[in-house]
Design a protein around this motif. Sequence first.
Motif, PDB file in Angstrom:
ATOM      1  N   ILE B  99       0.892  -0.653   0.049  1.00  0.00           N
ATOM      2  CA  ILE B  99      -0.124  -0.007   0.173  1.00  0.00           C
ATOM      3  C   ILE B  99       1.180   1.417  -0.225  1.00  0.00           C
ATOM      4  CG2 ILE B  99      -1.861  -1.835   1.213  1.00  0.00           C
ATOM      5  CD1 ILE B  99      -0.982   0.286   3.669  1.00  0.00           C
ATOM      6  N   ASP B 100       2.178   1.296  -0.408  1.00  0.00           N
ATOM      7  CA  ASP B 100       2.789   2.293   0.149  1.00  0.00           C
ATOM      8  C   ASP B 100       4.509   1.850  -1.049  1.00  0.00           C
ATOM      9  OD1 ASP B 100       4.953   4.209   0.960  1.00  0.00           O
ATOM     10  OD2 ASP B 100       3.635   4.124   2.694  1.00  0.00           O
ATOM     11  N   THR B 101       4.862   3.098  -1.656  1.00  0.00           N
ATOM     12  CA  THR B 101       6.064   3.228  -2.989  1.00  0.00           C
ATOM     13  C   THR B 101       7.072   2.861  -1.734  1.00  0.00           C
ATOM     14  OG1 THR B 101       5.659   5.272  -2.034  1.00  0.00           O
ATOM     15  CG2 THR B 101       4.720   4.777  -4.161  1.00  0.00           C
ATOM     16  N   ASN B 120      -6.452   1.398  -3.279  1.00  0.00           N
ATOM     17  CA  ASN B 120      -5.446   1.945  -4.586  1.00  0.00           C
ATOM     18  C   ASN B 120      -5.432   1.987  -5.882  1.00  0.00           C
ATOM     19  OD1 ASN B 120      -4.276   3.780  -2.349  1.00  0.00           O
ATOM     20  ND2 ASN B 120      -3.872   1.331  -1.578  1.00  0.00           N
ATOM     21  N   GLN B 122      -5.951   2.968  -8.213  1.00  0.00           N
ATOM     22  CA  GLN B 122      -5.828   4.047  -8.668  1.00  0.00           C
ATOM     23  C   GLN B 122      -4.672   5.601  -8.427  1.00  0.00           C
ATOM     24  OE1 GLN B 122      -9.558   6.624 -10.349  1.00  0.00           O
ATOM     25  NE2 GLN B 122      -8.849   6.355 -12.691  1.00  0.00           N
ATOM     26  N   ASN B 123      -3.904   4.710  -7.776  1.00  0.00           N
ATOM     27  CA  ASN B 123      -2.540   5.679  -7.140  1.00  0.00           C
ATOM     28  C   ASN B 123      -1.406   5.076  -7.546  1.00  0.00           C
ATOM     29  OD1 ASN B 123      -0.008   5.677  -5.171  1.00  0.00           O
ATOM     30  ND2 ASN B 123      -1.309   4.163  -3.436  1.00  0.00           N
ATOM     31  N   PHE B 124      -1.923   6.149  -8.475  1.00  0.00           N
ATOM     32  CA  PHE B 124      -0.565   6.024  -9.981  1.00  0.00           C
ATOM     33  C   PHE B 124       1.141   6.153  -9.215  1.00  0.00           C
ATOM     34  CE2 PHE B 124      -4.434   8.413 -11.538  1.00  0.00           C
ATOM     35  CZ  PHE B 124      -4.940   7.533 -12.478  1.00  0.00           C
ATOM     36  N   SER B 125       1.078   7.045  -8.495  1.00  0.00           N
ATOM     37  CA  SER B 125       2.309   6.910  -8.212  1.00  0.00           C
ATOM     38  C   SER B 125       3.101   4.818  -7.714  1.00  0.00           C
ATOM     39  CB  SER B 125       2.896   6.983  -6.474  1.00  0.00           C
ATOM     40  OG  SER B 125       2.881   8.275  -6.558  1.00  0.00           O
ATOM     41  N   LYS B 128       2.838   2.616 -11.218  1.00  0.00           N
ATOM     42  CA  LYS B 128       4.889   2.792 -11.335  1.00  0.00           C
ATOM     43  C   LYS B 128       5.380   2.048 -10.907  1.00  0.00           C
ATOM     44  CE  LYS B 128       3.143   7.230 -13.205  1.00  0.00           C
ATOM     45  NZ  LYS B 128       3.716   9.532 -13.282  1.00  0.00           N
ATOM     46  N   GLU B 129       4.982   2.147  -9.197  1.00  0.00           N
ATOM     47  CA  GLU B 129       6.369   1.206  -8.451  1.00  0.00           C
ATOM     48  C   GLU B 129       7.002   0.318  -8.994  1.00  0.00           C
ATOM     49  OE1 GLU B 129       8.316   3.316  -7.097  1.00  0.00           O
ATOM     50  OE2 GLU B 129       9.479   2.073  -6.558  1.00  0.00           O
ATOM     51  N   ASN B 152      -6.729   0.983 -17.417  1.00  0.00           N
ATOM     52  CA  ASN B 152      -5.634   1.853 -18.228  1.00  0.00           C
ATOM     53  C   ASN B 152      -4.900   1.880 -17.079  1.00  0.00           C
ATOM     54  OD1 ASN B 152      -5.950   4.294 -20.396  1.00  0.00           O
ATOM     55  ND2 ASN B 152      -7.766   4.298 -19.900  1.00  0.00           N
ATOM     56  N   GLU B 155      -2.490  -0.404 -17.581  1.00  0.00           N
ATOM     57  CA  GLU B 155      -1.242  -0.114 -18.130  1.00  0.00           C
ATOM     58  C   GLU B 155      -0.130   0.371 -18.304  1.00  0.00           C
ATOM     59  OE1 GLU B 155      -1.915  -0.969 -21.876  1.00  0.00           O
ATOM     60  OE2 GLU B 155      -0.640   0.398 -22.657  1.00  0.00           O
ATOM     61  N   TYR B 156      -0.204   1.528 -16.445  1.00  0.00           N
ATOM     62  CA  TYR B 156       0.713   1.391 -16.019  1.00  0.00           C
ATOM     63  C   TYR B 156       1.145   0.560 -15.760  1.00  0.00           C
ATOM     64  CZ  TYR B 156      -0.944   6.595 -14.885  1.00  0.00           C
ATOM     65  OH  TYR B 156      -1.162   7.636 -14.941  1.00  0.00           O
TER      66      TYR B 156
END
Lengths: 270, 270, 270, 270
Positions: B99-101, B120, B122-125, B128-129, B152, B155-156
Amino acid sequence: MKNIKLTALKDNEKTVVYVGDTTIGDGFCVIAGPCSVENEKQTIETARAVKEAGADMMRGGAFKPRTSPYAFQGLGLKGLKILKKAREETGLPIVTEVIDTRDVPWVCEYADVLQIGARNMQNFSLLKEVGKTRKPILLKRGMNSTIEEWLNCAEYILDGGNPDVILCERGIRTFETYTRNTLDISAVPALKELTHLPVIIDPSHAAGRRSLIQALSLAAVAAGAAGVIVEVHVDPAEAICDKEQTLSPGQFSIMMKKIRVLHEFMADSE
Amino acid sequence: MKNIKLTALKDNEKTVVYVGDTTIGDGFCVIAGPCSVENEKQTIETARAVKEAGADMMRGGAFKPRTSPYAFQGLGLKGLKILKKAREETGLPIVTEVIDTRDVPWVCEYADVLQIGARNMQNFSLLKEVGKTRKPILLKRGMNSTIEEWLNCAEYILDGGNPDVILCERGIRTFETYTRNTLDISAVPALKELTHLPVIIDPSHAAGRRSLIQALSLAAVAAGAAGVIVEVHVDPAEAICDKEQTLSPGQFSIMMKKIRVLHEFMADSE
Amino acid sequence: MKNIKLTALKDNEKTVVYVGDTTIGDGFCVIAGPCSVENEKQTIETARAVKEAGADMMRGGAFKPRTSPYAFQGLGLKGLKILKKAREETGLPIVTEVIDTRDVPWVCEYADVLQIGARNMQNFSLLKEVGKTRKPILLKRGMNSTIEEWLNCAEYILDGGNPDVILCERGIRTFETYTRNTLDISAVPALKELTHLPVIIDPSHAAGRRSLIQALSLAAVAAGAAGVIVEVHVDPAEAICDKEQTLSPGQFSIMMKKIRVLHEFMADSE
Amino acid sequence: MKNIKLTALKDNEKTVVYVGDTTIGDGFCVIAGPCSVENEKQTIETARAVKEAGADMMRGGAFKPRTSPYAFQGLGLKGLKILKKAREETGLPIVTEVIDTRDVPWVCEYADVLQIGARNMQNFSLLKEVGKTRKPILLKRGMNSTIEEWLNCAEYILDGGNPDVILCERGIRTFETYTRNTLDISAVPALKELTHLPVIIDPSHAAGRRSLIQALSLAAVAAGAAGVIVEVHVDPAEAICDKEQTLSPGQFSIMMKKIRVLHEFMADSE
């Protein structure tokens, strides 16, 4: 509300949040600016325009949560530096979004108010992290979140020791497609009876249509909101994001006048 | 779908995700285990029970996103160590949420599949991670997210270089209150015509009622899903979270048999 | 809006509906009264109270569409006769619901305005039937209906030759449970840009909570609505239906004053 | 469910509805046919095709509730006469919608099962009227209605003395736009634990897309539904309504075979 004892629900005095020379929760606070910081010229010119029209603070995104990974993701640090310059030029405090726990410490060096976006409302790690800061937090309602869930998210921040939470209703997701979301105006009086925290509305993201922003902003004043946050761009047709819902400086200026006189009237007639 | 070229939508061969000795996207994969890791005994016993009943992987949360800050937040690292022990005991690969980058790198040392929870999505960070890792990602659908938004988000992850995304439909938020959420079973055939990624369902969070889990799991098999993820606890009445929707080992075992024979029948009759 | 030519969307002059000595669509019209006609005393006393407080019309149900067949279904003809008496006593025009095509002709003898309730918005037989009358029709929005569907229902009435349709936004169904429904305040400015028909709001059914009615009514004034319809009962604690959302005469009277001064202010400042 | 004693909830034996030579609530009943009766040729040919493919009953609309008053409203009596001919030709019982209290008596002369459409689920006058008949009633769920409200509507019919109610889940309205509505598959096991009445699903209106119908129908079988009602047209491309969701006879025939073998397998494995 379930029978829970939240600090947010305590029978405290109304919270007034101090930001620079201005406040939220006392009077009617208008926050305006572009969806995203695109470049220095666009940002500084918009800042000057909203300042001149009478805005109390400036908004602008340096980190943009976007549906698609291929859409503009914001300028990041460069964007924050431009926002800092805008503050120096105009004196307006800066409201900007933070989207990653790792960014919180250094974004604090640039922002006056940290925004938690709708998509991150229940990013509890992020809530805990901003709860450790001493910056006011503008907490947007998740587009599918109940008032009860939202207040619990505010509680994450309060529980971290940060008392300065501003709630922002920005529209919820429904079946209606004429508007981008459905502004839940009832949340304003509902929250006023539930919590001591100030509540503002974001008519831009709620409506998704420029033509509805003014009517919704005036409705927010009449319903007793503590303010609005609206998207304004020096040239809406050229805005990278949200152009359909962005006001021009001229439109914003006309609306500001109406907001101010209506708020004065409402305050006098209480 | 808008006219966008997503890797997720490409006309590729069906993605089969390899996890230890098992796969998702080829056959029918059952992931089972407790909502949260409470202690070693509960976790190991549940792991043994689901293994014996025929589960392919084990689920269990060490970090729990909870509505209230005062609810149990999970055991964190200690929980991950218990999950590791459960894997050693049973051989079952472990699916657990991050739940955390900041936690991604070290959670990877314990997990076989990283779960991104509904809140999460849409937690885009975070997307990405996890896109930078080489662990399969189980991406739950946000409870207010459209199929298009969900793809989408996949897709990230794909765009970060990680091809192993498993989509998990877990119910969407509607006005109906008899169930916790509304399982969008149509998402299964819809995604099968849209993407090459495997899609599983989570009947436990969708229904929020133990009595509905089996029927929904069988519906998922018949609709063509690649698997299910279900909550099982060695003693549901004592579960810290989600006890209303958690199966006992005995109930799970009965359901597993029905799932296996139905899946075999469906595979044969194609 | 799809590319359809509806009379409702035509670029006509604003429709002003004439009812007895009053109008809707010109000024701000307040309709008030009990959810249902319970008996003569309750109805006449409420009528007198809302008249004294300054209401323009009276509402009251003789036919009640109720979720359960075992709930009070209304007094029918007897109720209509009581409403007629209330009009004779106070001069207030009567707004009352009709729910069956067979009742339309004779209900017209008692009602000044026929109401089509939310559950019957898409009862097309009923819409066609009231389209044949020469009574103004108050058309409530279905609680799951889009603005586009609603305007098409208005069109059924207009197409029947009856030009006097009043649109009434009464809250839509969403996931939020703090309020009974979610008032879609954006529908007010949206409809003002789409149609020449007047739009009013029903804060009572939208909120389902007495404490929110005043704030929502003032928001409606500020947003540009043509009026409100609110539930008032001479003794809310004894009301058969909707007691949680019903104002007492005293509460209504205070609200009326605020509505009138705000509307006057808004009219002056245009 | 609130603590109400509904006949629909009574701990009775499972209701089996007898229609001609067939039943609903015992085995798996397939009802198929065009959205609307367009002409004799289309109707008779479709009837023959669905009969040949193994359907148990035929559906077809003579009265069409349409969003726009300018859309095809159905053939009325002429349509009913064509349906009667279709029954004579094929022996299939006829399911057809009634939308006006005034039509109930004479529609009964043509229909074997009266359908109450989603938009009329809470048209209580109509429910009372069909409750007086001795025809089985297929009661579609309103697209915004909870299971509790739906059961109360069934109760209106049962309370009128008509015990033969068939519940039909046809998708609820949500924010998702890929499908026309969201099929609430959980309603099937939910209703099986709540009521003795049979429940079928309508995958055509739920999905609104031809490509999803088969998967949803098989899911319905696996979830324990008592049947499905699907739209079939002898030439879908030429259908006046709902062409996107209508199966050709060939597609229907393939699906029927899969439904029958799956149902047989499910029945055997119980």
